[in-house]
Design a protein around this motif. Structure first.
Motif, mmCIF file in Angstrom:
data_model
loop_
_atom_site.group_PDB
_atom_site.id
_atom_site.type_symbol
_atom_site.label_atom_id
_atom_site.label_comp_id
_atom_site.label_asym_id
_atom_site.label_seq_id
_atom_site.Cartn_x
_atom_site.Cartn_y
_atom_site.Cartn_z
ATOM 1 N N SER A 203 -43.798 54.976 -69.333
ATOM 2 C CA SER A 203 -42.458 54.860 -68.585
ATOM 3 C C SER A 203 -42.298 53.373 -68.451
ATOM 4 N N THR A 204 -43.324 52.221 -68.305
ATOM 5 C CA THR A 204 -43.114 50.937 -68.249
ATOM 6 C C THR A 204 -42.523 50.454 -69.353
ATOM 7 N N MET A 205 -42.877 50.739 -70.645
ATOM 8 C CA MET A 205 -42.232 50.359 -71.781
ATOM 9 C C MET A 205 -40.904 50.798 -71.927
ATOM 10 N N THR A 206 -40.640 51.969 -71.314
ATOM 11 C CA THR A 206 -39.046 52.525 -71.460
ATOM 12 C C THR A 206 -38.341 51.716 -70.654
ATOM 13 N N ILE A 207 -38.802 51.405 -69.538
ATOM 14 C CA ILE A 207 -38.186 50.712 -68.723
ATOM 15 C C ILE A 207 -37.640 49.241 -69.054
ATOM 16 N N GLN A 208 -38.824 48.739 -69.599
ATOM 17 C CA GLN A 208 -38.699 47.264 -70.172
ATOM 18 C C GLN A 208 -37.356 47.366 -71.640
ATOM 19 N N MET A 209 -37.597 48.481 -72.338
ATOM 20 C CA MET A 209 -36.675 48.532 -73.551
ATOM 21 C C MET A 209 -35.118 48.650 -72.917
ATOM 22 N N VAL A 210 -35.000 49.331 -71.739
ATOM 23 C CA VAL A 210 -33.738 49.674 -71.209
ATOM 24 C C VAL A 210 -33.228 48.313 -70.800
ATOM 25 N N LEU A 211 -34.180 47.633 -69.921
ATOM 26 C CA LEU A 211 -33.644 46.406 -69.441
ATOM 27 C C LEU A 211 -33.247 45.216 -70.520
ATOM 28 N N MET A 212 -34.054 45.207 -71.622
ATOM 29 C CA MET A 212 -33.706 44.423 -72.721
ATOM 30 C C MET A 212 -32.382 44.629 -73.152
ATOM 31 N N MET A 213 -31.998 46.245 -73.381
ATOM 32 C CA MET A 213 -30.626 46.572 -74.045
ATOM 33 C C MET A 213 -29.729 46.241 -72.919
ATOM 34 N N MET A 214 -29.789 46.159 -71.687
ATOM 35 C CA MET A 214 -28.808 45.847 -70.725
ATOM 36 C C MET A 214 -28.536 44.370 -70.776
ATOM 37 N N MET A 215 -29.511 43.695 -70.731
ATOM 38 C CA MET A 215 -29.482 42.185 -71.019
ATOM 39 C C MET A 215 -28.511 41.829 -72.397
ATOM 40 N N MET A 216 -28.710 42.469 -73.499
ATOM 41 C CA MET A 216 -28.023 42.035 -74.784
ATOM 42 C C MET A 216 -26.661 42.532 -74.588
ATOM 43 N N ILE A 217 -26.419 43.631 -73.970
ATOM 44 C CA ILE A 217 -25.169 43.995 -73.657
ATOM 45 C C ILE A 217 -24.232 42.999 -72.684
ATOM 46 N N LEU A 218 -24.996 42.608 -71.712
ATOM 47 C CA LEU A 218 -24.256 41.589 -70.798
ATOM 48 C C LEU A 218 -24.086 40.212 -71.607
ATOM 49 N N LEU A 219 -25.083 39.843 -72.392
ATOM 50 C CA LEU A 219 -24.777 38.595 -73.226
ATOM 51 C C LEU A 219 -23.563 38.692 -74.101
ATOM 52 N N MET A 220 -23.514 39.874 -74.899
ATOM 53 C CA MET A 220 -22.307 40.254 -75.798
ATOM 54 C C MET A 220 -21.162 40.032 -74.919
ATOM 55 N N LEU A 221 -20.781 40.884 -73.773
ATOM 56 C CA LEU A 221 -19.859 40.644 -72.961
ATOM 57 C C LEU A 221 -19.196 39.395 -72.524
ATOM 58 N N LYS A 222 -20.494 38.706 -72.194
ATOM 59 C CA LYS A 222 -20.091 37.221 -71.660
ATOM 60 C C LYS A 222 -19.873 36.454 -72.833
ATOM 61 N N LYS A 223 -19.833 36.665 -74.043
ATOM 62 C CA LYS A 223 -19.743 35.590 -75.178
ATOM 63 C C LYS A 223 -18.515 35.605 -75.472
ATOM 64 N N PRO A 224 -17.829 34.379 -75.302
ATOM 65 C CA PRO A 224 -16.461 33.874 -75.307
ATOM 66 C C PRO A 224 -15.729 34.449 -76.780
ATOM 67 N N LYS A 225 -14.693 35.131 -76.634
ATOM 68 C CA LYS A 225 -13.865 35.581 -77.991
ATOM 69 C C LYS A 225 -13.414 34.236 -78.489
ATOM 70 N N GLN A 226 -13.558 34.301 -79.983
ATOM 71 C CA GLN A 226 -12.868 33.192 -80.759
ATOM 72 C C GLN A 226 -11.624 33.353 -81.203
ATOM 73 N N ARG A 227 -10.686 32.487 -81.007
ATOM 74 C CA ARG A 227 -9.087 32.386 -81.236
ATOM 75 C C ARG A 227 -8.991 32.156 -82.240
#
Length: 227
Positions: A203-227
């Motif tokens: 359960s701990t490992m599953t929670i850690q994996m979910v948190l890591m995936m959420m952080m990666m998604i947030l980083l991708m969303l915050k990444k500025p779009k190239q013009r």
């Protein structure tokens, strides 16, 4: 000028390599002396009729300590944590295959095992029927050895069922080299989900994996779009 360079290089070489050569010579002499002393000791022992005891095989060692009904030296019980409780740790090194200890206790039937309210039970099939070992009342170290799934870093031992004088014994052997300070752990062999600590770890490992995936998604969303 060239001659002076040769003199300087020769002096430097002498300063560096002469002590090294002397050291190698002394080591070689020491090794030869050690060999002479060892052969001399064997000759004296043979002359006096002294015989060295051969090293016991792992099974012979298991037979010895099972017969003595005590734990061998080199293992101690120590507190690990509130969640885990106690564990067994090595105070001397063990080689792969060495006998470690016996999981011993009172033999009981499956019906008697069902009426217990603790986890110090080990079951095995013998002569067509299941037998359980209840280690709750013993002070031997076997009951304190913790679980680790096979083929993981923490798993360093394996249990075997041996028979001495017709009596079954659950013996633990080192499955890899064990160093001083290592905790002894083996696979309890229950993959049915009854081992709650494995479920907690999963359960701990599953929670850690979910948190890591959420952080990666947030980083991708915050990444500025190239013009």
């Amino acid at each position: 000028m060239f001659q002076s360079y040769k003199i300087i290089i020769g002096k430097i070489t002498g300063i560096i390599f002469l002590p090294l050569l002397k050291f190698v010579k002394n080591v070689h002499l020491y090794c030869r002396m050690a060999g002479y002393l060892s052969r001399g000791k064997r000759a004296v022992e043979e002359a006096l009729g002294v015989t060295r005891k051969p090293r016991l095989s792992p099974v012979q060692s298991a037979r010895k300590w099972c017969g003595k009904a005590t734990d061998q030296e080199g293992l101690e019980r120590h507190f690990v944590s509130e969640n885990i409780g106690f564990g067994v740790f090595a105070t001397k090194p063990f080689e792969k295959g060495d006998f470690l200890l016996e999981y011993c206790g009172t033999h009981c039937t499956p019906e008697e095992a069902d009426r217990t309210n603790h986890n110090y039970l080990f079951g095995f099939k013998y002569a067509g029927k299941y037998i359980w070992i209840d280690a709750f009342q013993t002070d031997r170290l076997g009951r304190f050895v913790n679980d680790a799934k096979e083929n993981t870093i923490g798993c360093n031992s394996k249990q075997k069922l041996l028979f001495f004088e017709g009596v079954p014994h659950i013996c633990l052997f080192a499955s890899k080299t064990i160093h001083i300070g290592d905790e002894i752990r083996y696979d309890y062999g229950d993959d049915s989900g009854n081992l709650f600590w494995r479920n907690q770890l999963l359960s701990t490992m599953t929670i850690q994996m979910v948190l890591m995936m959420m952080m990666m998604i947030l980083l991708m969303l915050k990444k500025p779009k190239q013009r």
